[in-house]
Design an enzyme around this catalytic site. Structure first.
Site, PDB file in Angstrom:
ATOM      1  N   GLU A  58       3.461   5.851   2.962  1.00 27.07           N
ATOM      2  CA  GLU A  58       4.018   4.561   2.545  1.00 27.07           C
ATOM      3  C   GLU A  58       4.169   3.626   3.758  1.00 27.07           C
ATOM      4  O   GLU A  58       3.884   2.432   3.659  1.00 27.07           O
ATOM      5  CB  GLU A  58       5.362   4.816   1.841  1.00 27.07           C
ATOM      6  CG  GLU A  58       6.142   3.594   1.423  1.00 27.07           C
ATOM      7  CD  GLU A  58       5.408   2.662   0.462  1.00 27.07           C
ATOM      8  OE1 GLU A  58       4.333   3.012  -0.052  1.00 27.07           O
ATOM      9  OE2 GLU A  58       5.914   1.553   0.258  1.00 27.07           O
ATOM     10  N   CYS A  94      -3.273 -12.555 -12.361  1.00 27.98           N
ATOM     11  CA  CYS A  94      -3.174 -13.869 -12.985  1.00 27.98           C
ATOM     12  C   CYS A  94      -1.812 -14.044 -13.654  1.00 27.98           C
ATOM     13  O   CYS A  94      -1.273 -13.135 -14.263  1.00 27.98           O
ATOM     14  CB  CYS A  94      -4.249 -14.137 -14.023  1.00 27.98           C
ATOM     15  SG  CYS A  94      -5.903 -13.924 -13.393  1.00 27.98           S
ATOM     16  N   HIS A  98      -6.594  18.596  12.910  1.00 25.13           N
ATOM     17  CA  HIS A  98      -7.847  18.879  12.190  1.00 25.13           C
ATOM     18  C   HIS A  98      -8.767  17.663  12.166  1.00 25.13           C
ATOM     19  O   HIS A  98      -9.653  17.581  11.341  1.00 25.13           O
ATOM     20  CB  HIS A  98      -7.538  19.356  10.770  1.00 25.13           C
ATOM     21  CG  HIS A  98      -6.750  20.627  10.744  1.00 25.13           C
ATOM     22  ND1 HIS A  98      -7.292  21.850  11.093  1.00 25.13           N
ATOM     23  CD2 HIS A  98      -5.441  20.864  10.466  1.00 25.13           C
ATOM     24  CE1 HIS A  98      -6.363  22.790  11.014  1.00 25.13           C
ATOM     25  NE2 HIS A  98      -5.233  22.206  10.642  1.00 25.13           N
ATOM     26  N   ASN A 125      -5.369 -14.045 -18.907  1.00 27.34           N
ATOM     27  CA  ASN A 125      -5.130 -13.008 -17.910  1.00 27.34           C
ATOM     28  C   ASN A 125      -5.728 -11.721 -18.460  1.00 27.34           C
ATOM     29  O   ASN A 125      -5.386 -11.318 -19.561  1.00 27.34           O
ATOM     30  CB  ASN A 125      -3.616 -12.847 -17.687  1.00 27.34           C
ATOM     31  CG  ASN A 125      -3.265 -11.595 -16.914  1.00 27.34           C
ATOM     32  OD1 ASN A 125      -4.027 -11.157 -16.057  1.00 27.34           O
ATOM     33  ND2 ASN A 125      -2.112 -11.021 -17.198  1.00 27.34           N
ATOM     34  N   GLY A 126      -6.650 -11.110 -17.728  1.00 22.32           N
ATOM     35  CA  GLY A 126      -7.283  -9.883 -18.215  1.00 22.32           C
ATOM     36  C   GLY A 126      -8.774  -9.926 -17.940  1.00 22.32           C
ATOM     37  O   GLY A 126      -9.230 -10.704 -17.095  1.00 22.32           O
ATOM     38  N   LYS A 136       0.528  -8.690  -6.977  1.00 15.50           N
ATOM     39  CA  LYS A 136       1.642  -7.755  -7.176  1.00 15.50           C
ATOM     40  C   LYS A 136       1.353  -6.785  -8.305  1.00 15.50           C
ATOM     41  O   LYS A 136       1.652  -5.606  -8.219  1.00 15.50           O
ATOM     42  CB  LYS A 136       2.901  -8.567  -7.489  1.00 15.50           C
ATOM     43  CG  LYS A 136       4.133  -7.741  -7.752  1.00 15.50           C
ATOM     44  CD  LYS A 136       4.842  -7.446  -6.474  1.00 15.50           C
ATOM     45  CE  LYS A 136       6.025  -6.524  -6.660  1.00 15.50           C
ATOM     46  NZ  LYS A 136       6.191  -5.659  -5.487  1.00 15.50           N
ATOM     47  N   LYS A 141       2.351  -0.022   4.069  1.00 16.69           N
ATOM     48  CA  LYS A 141       3.087  -1.269   4.322  1.00 16.69           C
ATOM     49  C   LYS A 141       2.453  -2.036   5.477  1.00 16.69           C
ATOM     50  O   LYS A 141       2.278  -3.249   5.420  1.00 16.69           O
ATOM     51  CB  LYS A 141       4.562  -0.992   4.666  1.00 16.69           C
ATOM     52  CG  LYS A 141       5.454  -0.539   3.568  1.00 16.69           C
ATOM     53  CD  LYS A 141       5.826  -1.599   2.552  1.00 16.69           C
ATOM     54  CE  LYS A 141       4.825  -1.646   1.456  1.00 16.69           C
ATOM     55  NZ  LYS A 141       4.958  -0.756   0.354  1.00 16.69           N
ATOM     56  N   ARG A 173       1.333 -12.812  -8.773  1.00 21.49           N
ATOM     57  CA  ARG A 173       0.305 -12.170  -9.599  1.00 21.49           C
ATOM     58  C   ARG A 173      -1.116 -12.572  -9.192  1.00 21.49           C
ATOM     59  O   ARG A 173      -2.091 -12.024  -9.711  1.00 21.49           O
ATOM     60  CB  ARG A 173       0.515 -12.530 -11.073  1.00 21.49           C
ATOM     61  CG  ARG A 173       1.863 -12.111 -11.613  1.00 21.49           C
ATOM     62  CD  ARG A 173       2.024 -12.556 -13.044  1.00 21.49           C
ATOM     63  NE  ARG A 173       1.145 -11.835 -13.923  1.00 21.49           N
ATOM     64  CZ  ARG A 173       1.433 -10.693 -14.528  1.00 21.49           C
ATOM     65  NH1 ARG A 173       2.613 -10.146 -14.343  1.00 21.49           N
ATOM     66  NH2 ARG A 173       0.562 -10.104 -15.311  1.00 21.49           N
ATOM     67  N   TRP A 190      -5.972 -14.547  -9.969  1.00 25.19           N
ATOM     68  CA  TRP A 190      -6.483 -13.531  -9.046  1.00 25.19           C
ATOM     69  C   TRP A 190      -7.904 -13.265  -9.520  1.00 25.19           C
ATOM     70  O   TRP A 190      -8.120 -12.731 -10.602  1.00 25.19           O
ATOM     71  CB  TRP A 190      -5.628 -12.269  -9.116  1.00 25.19           C
ATOM     72  CG  TRP A 190      -5.981 -11.263  -8.062  1.00 25.19           C
ATOM     73  CD1 TRP A 190      -5.541 -11.232  -6.771  1.00 25.19           C
ATOM     74  CD2 TRP A 190      -6.848 -10.133  -8.208  1.00 25.19           C
ATOM     75  NE1 TRP A 190      -6.080 -10.169  -6.111  1.00 25.19           N
ATOM     76  CE2 TRP A 190      -6.888  -9.466  -6.963  1.00 25.19           C
ATOM     77  CE3 TRP A 190      -7.597  -9.618  -9.260  1.00 25.19           C
ATOM     78  CZ2 TRP A 190      -7.636  -8.322  -6.747  1.00 25.19           C
ATOM     79  CZ3 TRP A 190      -8.354  -8.467  -9.046  1.00 25.19           C
ATOM     80  CH2 TRP A 190      -8.366  -7.836  -7.792  1.00 25.19           C
ATOM     81  N   GLU A 215      -1.086  -3.480   4.431  1.00 27.10           N
ATOM     82  CA  GLU A 215      -1.180  -4.550   3.434  1.00 27.10           C
ATOM     83  C   GLU A 215      -0.606  -5.867   3.893  1.00 27.10           C
ATOM     84  O   GLU A 215      -1.071  -6.918   3.456  1.00 27.10           O
ATOM     85  CB  GLU A 215      -0.594  -4.120   2.088  1.00 27.10           C
ATOM     86  CG  GLU A 215       0.893  -3.931   2.076  1.00 27.10           C
ATOM     87  CD  GLU A 215       1.416  -3.517   0.703  1.00 27.10           C
ATOM     88  OE1 GLU A 215       0.839  -3.915  -0.303  1.00 27.10           O
ATOM     89  OE2 GLU A 215       2.424  -2.785   0.669  1.00 27.10           O
TER      90      GLU A 215
HETATM   91  O1  M6R Z   1       3.554  -2.010 -10.422  1.00 22.35           O
HETATM   92  P1  M6R Z   1       3.061  -0.684  -9.922  1.00 22.35           P
HETATM   93  O2  M6R Z   1       4.132   0.110  -9.279  1.00 22.35           O
HETATM   94  O3  M6R Z   1       2.362   0.103 -10.978  1.00 22.35           O
HETATM   95  O4  M6R Z   1       2.001  -1.048  -8.828  1.00 22.35           O
HETATM   96  C1  M6R Z   1       1.236  -0.050  -8.201  1.00 22.35           C
HETATM   97  C2  M6R Z   1       0.644  -0.562  -6.914  1.00 22.35           C
HETATM   98  O5  M6R Z   1      -0.228  -1.613  -7.163  1.00 22.35           O
HETATM   99  C3  M6R Z   1       1.732  -1.020  -5.948  1.00 22.35           C
HETATM  100  O6  M6R Z   1       2.658  -0.011  -5.711  1.00 22.35           O
HETATM  101  C4  M6R Z   1       1.123  -1.477  -4.603  1.00 22.35           C
HETATM  102  O7  M6R Z   1       0.553  -0.399  -3.947  1.00 22.35           O
HETATM  103  C5  M6R Z   1       2.241  -2.099  -3.772  1.00 22.35           C
HETATM  104  N1  M6R Z   1       2.237  -3.509  -3.911  1.00 22.35           N
HETATM  105  C6  M6R Z   1       2.153  -1.766  -2.342  1.00 22.35           C
HETATM  106  O8  M6R Z   1       3.236  -2.302  -1.643  1.00 22.35           O
END
Ligand code: M6R
Length: 615
Positions: free
Chosen positions: A488, A2, A511, A101-102, A610, A492, A27, A75, A495
């Protein structure tokens, strides 16, 4: 989760809030809403499911006058993403509007009590409890809405950043925070801007105050900004100067923030190590944590806590610090660490890695570590973020604002800081030879130029992307510090393109995952020169024997893998320790191109936000 924006002053609030909401859409983008105080001191409320642009379209022909307003992009946590659950929420008599927000954890018991008092709830949100409780206390205790909000918060368990307005107080706005971020910008015309982060504020003013936990801000156009704690004691605001530049928040000619941020990496990596190393003179220094290095060297172990991409960076850090500085490192998912009763004491050093510096699980893990007496350090990107404020010390990554939900430049900057940290600790501890130390410093300095070379392969990668854009599954393999790069890469792809992908240590494939290999399965492998090269070549052969498709990231000039692979992507030669900084770039580009070809929303992938400020 949010985003919150609010304005009070002489300007029209609507365009400022709308633009701010667009900046904060990373957000959350389940719904958006705005409340504006009109010329007759009535509150006009406009809310729409979906993106801020839906709200904009809906509000276009409405009365948008107002010098005081609050806005929200959501969100969803409690209640479906629809118009009714969108914020702001209003008191039943329409006098108070509030955004949040929260999460209010005890909302259910509070709601039941308020229903008994005759309150009728419109939405399924936890937030609506706050506005009715404030209204209830205001009427029962005969106090103004700001005081009522303060009293209401003493009944609340949970996390919040709140901004509230009332039609009875046209010159006032009230804000409060606990565990969710809130920044107040002090304008040049006696006006004020409030937001979840500084991005909606920076084009109007650079003078800001970050609210601390359990602080309440009362902003009055005649009396200015006053801060109180929850016990109503006045506090002195700490004004700061923002370092952010407006250009960093715009796409600068790129189609998406993600591709802009991928291309920013030569600069962001350079910004990250600028002033922190000098290869010619042979030194490295991370000023922010220098005073804690001895403690790190003597610690039982370093525990890195993080989530998502930041956790992957942490894993690279583990390989680097253990190898170079011979210090015991553990990398933990913050969400697991916080609930598994970990053994931790004052001889441990806990390092949180977080781009946003606001991730709820990472914050909670740190708080737990702190309560057990551990030293807590942070590696954050967002200056002034909650994690950077609660830690004993830390290092910023200086990658600049990252707007695309998929983390790219933040990852390479985190790895850069961890590399500097490993080198600095190794030097201090005497576990690295002078030659190796100087070689790595020089190699690190050369990385930005090499990243530029990798970025030039974007067209080649786009062609590969075209071939695999319709895949349903993908495997990513790597060994050593390339294993986190594989994780990673898979994250990517998942997501932003919604293709199922898994990252594995290459040798683990036999395995289990090898059973998945057939002619449909693309397998992305990091097969660069180094200790494990021959082993990875064998793993590639195992995949080829089962007709899998190999797309390999190799060192420039490679011959062996080229002969076996269906496609290769070359990266410049570099020290094995630094390969993650280069090898991750082709995977970022690949995911980006695939997502674009599949028509996905690259910068705002479905269901994601984010910054994950809830559990
Ligand atoms: O802001 P942060 O680095 O703490 O966020 C952690 C994860 O939510 C963040 O890295 C998320 O996995 C990425 N958006 C992925 O690309």
């Amino acid at each position: 989760m949010c985003g919150i924006v609010a304005y009070i002053g002489k300007k029209q609030a609507y365009p400022i809030i709308l633009k701010g909401l667009k900046r904060l859409e990373y957000r959350g983008y389940d719904s958006a809403g705005i409340a504006l105080l009109d010329a007759e001191n009535s509150i006009n409320l406009y809310k729409r499911q979906g993106k801020v642009s839906n709200l904009e379209e809906f509000a276009a022909d409405k009365d948008l006058f107002g010098h005081l307003g609050i806005g929200h992009t959501r969100w969803a946590t409690h209640g479906a993403p629809n118009d009714v659950n969108a914020h702001p929420h209003m008191s039943m008599d329409g006098s108070i509007a509030l955004i949040h927000n929260g999460i209010i954890e005890n909302y259910d018991s509070l709601k039941k009590e308020l229903i008994k008092q005759g309150y009728i709830f419109q939405s399924e949100t936890d937030t609506e409890v706050l506005v009715h409780l404030t209204d209830h206390i205001s009427k029962k205790e005969n106090v103004w809405f700001g005081e009522a909000l303060r009293l209401a918060l003493s009944h609340v368990v949970g996390a919040y950043a709140i901004v509230a307005m009332s039609k009875d107080y046209p010159k006032r706005i009230v804000a409060a925070r606990k565990s969710s971020p809130l920044v107040i910008g002090v304008g040049t015309e006696g006006d004020f801007f409030l937001a979840s982060d500084a991005t909606p504020i920076v084009e109007y003013t650079k003078k800001v105050v970050y609210l601390d936990d359990e602080e309440i801000a009362i902003i009055d156009l005649d009396e200015g900004l006053k801060l109180y704690n929850i016990a109503d004691q006045e506090k002195t605001p700490f004004f700061q100067e923002l370092e952010m530049e407006l250009e960093a928040l715009e796409k600068g000619g790129y189609e998406h923030f993600m591709i802009k941020e991928i291309h920013e990496q030569p600069r962001s990596i350079h910004d990250c190590f600028r002033g922190r190393l000098n290869a010619e003179e042979g030194w490295v220094s991370l000023g922010g944590v220098r005073d804690y290095e001895q403690k790190m060297i003597q610690a039982n172990r370093l525990i890195i806590v993080a989530c998502g991409t930041s956790w992957h960076a942490g894993l690279v850090g583990e390989y680097l610090i253990e190898d170079l500085a011979r210090i015991n490192v553990e990398v933990e998912y913050a969400s697991e660490f916080r609930y598994r009763n970990p053994i931790i004491n004052e001889n441990d050093v806990v390092i949180a890695i977080s781009q946003s510096g606001e991730t709820a699980d990472t914050m909670a893990a740190l708080e737990l570590a702190k309560s057990k007496g551990a030293t807590i350090l942070g590696i954050c990107n967002v200056v002034g973020s909650s994690i950077s404020r609660i830690t004993d010390a830390g290092s910023y990554t200086h990658a600049g604002p990252e707007i695309g939900v998929a983390s790219t430049k933040a990852f390479t900057a985190q790895v850069t800081v961890l590399t500097l940290m490993a080198l600095s600790l190794a030097k201090k501890k005497g576990t690295i030879s002078e030659t190796k130390f100087r070689t790595l410093l020089a190699e690190l300095e050369a990385i930005p130029e090499k990243v530029k070379t990798v970025l030039e392969t974007s067209d080649h990668i786009e062609k590969i992307a075209a071939e695999y854009k319709d895949a349903s599954n993908a495997l990513y393999l790597g060994r050593g510090s390339s294993f986190p790069v594989a994780l990673e890469g898979a994250l990517k792809l998942k997501e932003i393109s919604y293709i199922h992908a898994e990252g594995y240590p290459a040798a683990e494939m036999k395995h289990g995952p090898i059973a998945l290999i057939d002619e449909e399965m693309p397998v992305f492998v990091i097969a660069t020169q180094g200790t494990s090269y021959e082993k990875v070549v064998s793993n590639i052969q195992e995949v080829k024997a089962r007709k899998g498709k190999i797309i390999a990231v190799v060192t420039e000039g490679d011959v062996s893998v080229k002969e076996m692979a269906d496609h290769v992507i070359e990266i410049p030669e570099c020290d094995e320790q630094l390969v993650p900084l280069l090898a991750t770039i082709p995977f970022q580009l690949l995911s980006y191109h695939i997502a674009v070809m599949r028509g996905c929303n690259v910068d705002q992938p479905r269901n994601l936000a984010k910054s994950v400020t809830v559990e």
